[in-house]
Write an enzyme that holds these catalytic residues in place. Sequence first.
Site, PDB file in Angstrom:
ATOM      1  CG  HIS A  10      76.914  78.403  56.782  1.00  0.00           C
ATOM      2  ND1 HIS A  10      76.144  78.747  55.333  1.00  0.00           N
ATOM      3  CD2 HIS A  10      75.231  77.528  57.496  1.00  0.00           C
ATOM      4  CE1 HIS A  10      74.606  79.181  55.577  1.00  0.00           C
ATOM      5  NE2 HIS A  10      74.434  78.925  57.448  1.00  0.00           N
ATOM      6  CB  CYS A  42      70.036  83.156  61.191  1.00  0.00           C
ATOM      7  SG  CYS A  42      71.203  83.721  59.766  1.00  0.00           S
TER       8      CYS A  42
END
Length: 451
Positions: A10, A42
């Site tokens: 990220h 996630c």
Amino acid sequence: MRIAVVGCTHAGTAAVHEIIARHPETTVDVFERRADISFLSCGIALYLEGTVARLEDMFYDSAAELEKLGPNVHVHLQHDVVTIAAKDHQLEVQNMVSGQRFMQGYDKLIMTTGSYPVVPPLQGISLPRVLMCKNYDDAVKIKESAKDAQTIAIIGGGYIGVEIAEAYSRIGRKVIFINGVHGVLSHYVDHELAELVSDELRAHGVTTFLNEVALQFDSDKQHAFIRTDKAEHVADLAVVCVGFRAMTELLEGQVVTNPDGSIHVNDYMQTSDPDIYAGGDAVAVHFNPTGRDSYAPLATNAVRQGKLAGRNVFGNVVRYMGTQSTSAMRLYDKTLACTGMTLKRAKTEGFNAASVTLTDAYRPEFMADAYPVTMVLVYDQDNRRILGAQLLSQHDVTQSANLVSVMIQNRNTIDDLAYVDMLFNPWYDKPWNYLNLLGQMAVEQADHLNA
Ligand SMILES: Cc1cc2nc3c(=O)[nH]c(=O)nc-3n(C[C@H](O)[C@H](O)[C@H](O)COP(=O)(O)OP(=O)(O)OC[C@H]3O[C@@H](n4cnc5c(N)ncnc54)[C@H](O)[C@@H]3O)c2cc1C
């Protein structure tokens, strides 16, 4: 300018986009040891429980897309940076497919190497029936092994442990949930909400063993045996989720780091070496409630810090606002959302802190489904500033946590929360929003009105 980006999930991905958006002429060399970039971890629980059918949907970028950004963007997948000589502006890189090593120079370096799951030094931790939970490969293993495994032991009661326990229970597996301390989610909630979270897990068939420390793993062909300080548990599989540690060894001794290994950066994501910027899980965040460095490995921090690193690497112009580590999770049919510090942490950090707990329906009781919201507000008794909040409800309380987050960042007080303007409409809330009421309760406590 030639910029090297080490690590591309990220923070690294955000940095590359920002660099090219503003300075398309830049030469960017991205080194990523995995064969993919930008995996949303996630998605592991979502994939396991079947909400997300294709794990591939959890990637939002690719090497090919990044290279399309500009002619001078080079993404080297399966390339491991093995050493960094910061003084010489050199990386030693290993091509993991060919085994070949080469040196790569840079003008500026962006360090986005992230974190690795803490692997407790326990006997048997590397057994095939003991899994970790961090990346795409772990997700594949977890899903695959769930086909045969009927009983799963989850070790660790942080949000990942709770999420994975829920996912296994949703697909009908028997879950043994082992947590070293009594309170689950102890970094996020105080004991009132911790109890409610444990109750919720138990109500859905998860067997909880709290205040119980895993000491050793063993296995035979079908089982994993987990010996704790209190008992021996038998499962088909164990998943260990006991936290994350910054992956910063490459810069050890070359930039200032915190005792936990996370890199210290200034407000512009610049390390103590002016030519090295860093962001994401490798880095400590500026934690606004304390004003100090804190380790808060969250994707939210990673994308913000990565983007800022990509911006400021050309000159320090945009400051990082810091964070309250605001987070949320679904818990069966409820939502848990938290921001700032728990009461326990606030006291440990030296604050003269107090808290109030309130449960109230989010909208008038004459409306259907006027779900109760259970809330905790933590504040500083010396200056009445808000330090943290925790909310649990069947109602979506996520934006309430975001609101308190902004108030903490703006150094607002419980008096501000008690009276801040919030809308009223019976569909959505009461004439006093539940957060107003929570603020008022704290004001009454602070003013000793109920003494
Ligand atoms: C199961 C799970 C669920 C999560 N859910 C949430 C959530 O709901 N909300 C939230 O905000 N956060 C969540 N997180 C946290 C979030 O995933 C992390 O904060 C985020 O991944 C950090 O991104 P990063 O880019 O800093 O680091 P990482 O994701 O750790 O990526 C670092 C990258 O660097 C590469 N790398 C490291 N060293 C080298 C090297 N020497 N050479 C080349 N490449 C290297 C690694 O291969 C890796 O791809 C979750 C995490 C997990 C594990």
